[in-house]
Structures are given as C-alpha cells and as structure tokens.
Design a protein around this motif. Sequence first.
Motif, PDB file in Angstrom:
ATOM      1  N   ARG A  38       0.774  -1.206  -0.006  1.00  0.00           N
ATOM      2  CA  ARG A  38      -0.035   0.106  -0.026  1.00  0.00           C
ATOM      3  C   ARG A  38       0.813   1.231  -0.111  1.00  0.00           C
ATOM      4  N   ARG A  39       1.764   1.273   0.726  1.00  0.00           N
ATOM      5  CA  ARG A  39       2.983   2.577   0.648  1.00  0.00           C
ATOM      6  C   ARG A  39       3.544   2.696  -0.754  1.00  0.00           C
ATOM      7  N   ILE A  40       3.869   1.396  -1.432  1.00  0.00           N
ATOM      8  CA  ILE A  40       4.523   1.443  -2.720  1.00  0.00           C
ATOM      9  C   ILE A  40       3.394   1.978  -3.601  1.00  0.00           C
ATOM     10  N   ALA A  41       2.323   1.468  -3.645  1.00  0.00           N
ATOM     11  CA  ALA A  41       1.151   1.928  -4.355  1.00  0.00           C
ATOM     12  C   ALA A  41       0.628   3.507  -4.130  1.00  0.00           C
ATOM     13  N   ALA A  42       0.950   3.859  -2.843  1.00  0.00           N
ATOM     14  CA  ALA A  42       0.687   5.456  -2.682  1.00  0.00           C
ATOM     15  C   ALA A  42       1.898   6.276  -3.334  1.00  0.00           C
ATOM     16  N   PHE A  43       3.087   5.778  -2.964  1.00  0.00           N
ATOM     17  CA  PHE A  43       4.079   6.439  -3.718  1.00  0.00           C
ATOM     18  C   PHE A  43       3.996   6.541  -5.028  1.00  0.00           C
ATOM     19  N   ALA A  44       3.530   5.301  -5.794  1.00  0.00           N
ATOM     20  CA  ALA A  44       3.426   5.493  -7.300  1.00  0.00           C
ATOM     21  C   ALA A  44       2.053   6.465  -7.589  1.00  0.00           C
ATOM     22  N   CYS A  45       1.125   6.766  -6.740  1.00  0.00           N
ATOM     23  CA  CYS A  45       0.255   7.662  -6.908  1.00  0.00           C
ATOM     24  C   CYS A  45       0.709   9.034  -7.049  1.00  0.00           C
ATOM     25  N   LEU A  46       1.605   9.228  -5.684  1.00  0.00           N
ATOM     26  CA  LEU A  46       1.997  10.657  -5.825  1.00  0.00           C
ATOM     27  C   LEU A  46       3.084  10.815  -6.722  1.00  0.00           C
ATOM     28  N   THR A  47       3.852  10.137  -7.233  1.00  0.00           N
ATOM     29  CA  THR A  47       4.582  10.106  -8.254  1.00  0.00           C
ATOM     30  C   THR A  47       3.784  10.685  -9.585  1.00  0.00           C
ATOM     31  N   GLY A  48       2.699   9.893  -9.851  1.00  0.00           N
ATOM     32  CA  GLY A  48       2.029  10.380 -11.196  1.00  0.00           C
ATOM     33  C   GLY A  48       1.460  11.848 -10.968  1.00  0.00           C
ATOM     34  N   TRP A  49       0.807  12.113  -9.809  1.00  0.00           N
ATOM     35  CA  TRP A  49       0.350  13.465  -9.528  1.00  0.00           C
ATOM     36  C   TRP A  49       1.370  14.485  -9.500  1.00  0.00           C
ATOM     37  N   GLY A  50       2.437  14.192  -9.085  1.00  0.00           N
ATOM     38  CA  GLY A  50       3.598  15.181  -9.003  1.00  0.00           C
ATOM     39  C   GLY A  50       4.059  15.360 -10.136  1.00  0.00           C
TER      40      GLY A  50
END
Length: 143
Positions: A38-50
């Motif tokens: 879940r933390r890795i998926a959250a980091f992926a999400c933030l990378t995309g929106w960033g």
Amino acid sequence: MSRTVLALSAAVIGAAGCVWYLPAVADLRAGDDRPATRRIAAFACLTGWGTLAALALLLLAQAPWRVVGAVAAVGALAASSLSVRAWSLRRGERQEAEKWAELLGAAPVAASGRLRRAALAWGLSGVALAAAGTPFLVRQLLL
C-alpha cells in the motif's frame, strides 16, 4: 492551443485529483501501520500526480517541448514501475495469506473475478482512448 491553457488545464485536473493523492499521503504518513504494498502504491500515485504538477509548472514557465516531454516520460515510467512493483508484492502477500488461511483451516478471501474484469475493462478503455487521442493532440500542439 497556448501553453498557458495547457498549464491551467493540468492544474485543474491536478486539483481534482485530490481524491487520489490525499489518501495516498495518509497511507505514507501512517508508515509501518500500512502494508508495504500500500505504501508503494501510494508512492506511485504521488509520483504520477507530482509529475502532472511539474508539467503544469514547466508549461507555465514556457519550457521547451523536449523538456516537457522528457519530464512526462520519466514521470510516467516511474509511476508505472512503482505500480507494477506494488502489484507484484501484493500478489505475494495474497499467496501468503492464502497459505496461512489453509494452515489455520479458514476459508481464504478471494477477490471477485467480476471486479477484476471490470477494473481491466476500465483500464484498457482508458488506454485505448489515450492512444486514440494522442495523434490529435500532437497535431494540435505542432500546428
């Protein structure tokens, strides 16, 4: 279409995306209370929106198209790589949970095949729409 309009469009889409990146921030702030997947998926999400936020800033700054394209490509590659990593780890966690359920004699909780098919259909339709719209967008940007 001017770069300012594209930048404002990216900013509006980014603001609307808070329904995805705010829960991702909460998952990252929770730390070890959340599973690694879940933390890795959250980091992926933030990378995309960033990446989208960076593109909006680059478009406002009138950066060359090569720079904008490079940032978009690197951001998309990073976000998709992290998503694939989270997916593969999640699969391992699911297999481990199934083994524990078998050892304890409990019924394993399986994801619905219907849900998987629906998610796959939505994802593939989004990719198809993006692929269909890309030539039009490129033609509009280059003219």
